[in-house]
Design an enzyme around this catalytic site. Sequence first.
Site, mmCIF file in Angstrom:
data_model
loop_
_atom_site.group_PDB
_atom_site.id
_atom_site.type_symbol
_atom_site.label_atom_id
_atom_site.label_comp_id
_atom_site.label_asym_id
_atom_site.label_seq_id
_atom_site.Cartn_x
_atom_site.Cartn_y
_atom_site.Cartn_z
ATOM 1 N N GLY A 29 0.833 -1.200 0.000
ATOM 2 C CA GLY A 29 0.000 0.000 0.000
ATOM 3 C C GLY A 29 0.860 1.240 0.000
ATOM 4 O O GLY A 29 2.095 1.179 -0.032
ATOM 5 N N GLY A 31 1.269 5.362 1.686
ATOM 6 C CA GLY A 31 0.902 6.340 2.702
ATOM 7 C C GLY A 31 1.340 7.719 2.269
ATOM 8 O O GLY A 31 1.749 7.936 1.127
ATOM 9 N N GLY A 32 1.251 8.665 3.204
ATOM 10 C CA GLY A 32 1.560 10.042 2.869
ATOM 11 C C GLY A 32 3.012 10.256 2.500
ATOM 12 O O GLY A 32 3.327 11.125 1.686
ATOM 13 N N GLY A 34 5.365 7.505 1.810
ATOM 14 C CA GLY A 34 6.039 6.487 1.036
ATOM 15 C C GLY A 34 5.168 5.297 0.714
ATOM 16 O O GLY A 34 4.008 5.211 1.108
ATOM 17 N N VAL A 36 4.669 1.141 0.888
ATOM 18 C CA VAL A 36 4.990 0.072 1.828
ATOM 19 C C VAL A 36 4.947 -1.264 1.090
ATOM 20 O O VAL A 36 3.958 -1.577 0.407
ATOM 21 C CB VAL A 36 4.025 0.061 3.017
ATOM 22 N N LYS A 51 9.135 0.300 4.131
ATOM 23 C CA LYS A 51 8.546 1.572 3.705
ATOM 24 C C LYS A 51 9.607 2.371 2.961
ATOM 25 O O LYS A 51 10.662 2.676 3.511
ATOM 26 C CB LYS A 51 8.032 2.356 4.911
ATOM 27 N N ASP A 145 -0.541 12.538 13.817
ATOM 28 C CA ASP A 145 -1.372 12.124 12.689
ATOM 29 C C ASP A 145 -2.149 10.855 13.050
ATOM 30 O O ASP A 145 -2.241 9.923 12.262
ATOM 31 C CB ASP A 145 -0.515 11.897 11.447
#
Length: 310
Positions: A29, A31-32, A34, A36, A51, A145
Amino acid sequence: MNEPHPSSEPLGPGMMLGQGKYQVVSLLGSGGMGDVYLGRHLALDREVAIKVLRSRTGLSSTEALARFRREALLASRLEHPNVVRVLDFDQENGTAFIVMDLVRGDSLFERVAGTRLELDDLIDIMEKVCAALEAAHQAGLLHRDLKPENILLEPFESTPGLIEERVKVCDFGLAKAYTAEAAANPNARSLTRVGEVSGTPEYMSPEQARGERLDPRSDLYSVGTILYHLAAGRPPYTASSAMAVLMRHVNYPVPRLREAVPEADPRLERLIMKAMAKEPSDRFQTAAELRSALLSLHSSAAHSTQTPQS
């Protein structure tokens, strides 16, 4: 050795990282900060999460790398059963990456999608999130976050035939070092630049939305927004734009849970109202205090369902 930088190309299966220590298996998947990947530590024959810093971050390479390194260093200082453990930080051919424990399971966001959680389930999950925050805050770290996507639920067999879940808080990409002395000194240099707004609008505290100096009570506000989401099936504030959501955190009254869910427990509503108070001084002051309040709902609920003895 090349200076590490954000990667613009996805990594392919079989690619080696860390001078042959890790092998990329597949993309898990994004994320903000990088992408993964599922990876394998070859010497230990163990699956890990890798990551990789991605170039599409909206930051310069220098800024993105500094934030990425900070995530690795700060998260590696946390040893707690409810925090995803960081195992390594390295670079390969100029690509920076973090190696973490692999957590197999849903995120809390996936779990709550299109539904609401029962009170007992909500407490069981969120008291462990509070325990993770307590450890982070005691180590001098703010998460900044916290949101359902960053809370992972890993099934495991606690005893033969009994499946339970481990709760893991992840993604300290926006974490900041914190000291009480710095928070108390308005003239101290802030690790969060005044006017800088980072985080996810639906779960951000009013002071974070304003770009002000933060302390642990900002994370506790985020816990309050997540509690509301779990109990109501949606975040407390929604709007057509991120800025409009931020302004609602700053200016709108805290929404009452029972206006959205009339059958909701009034004690949970009061807890959420306190956690989401506009002024930090009116909130729970520590993660331990909020955790204790959550657990008291659990025990009170159990007590209230007992049949009175004649």
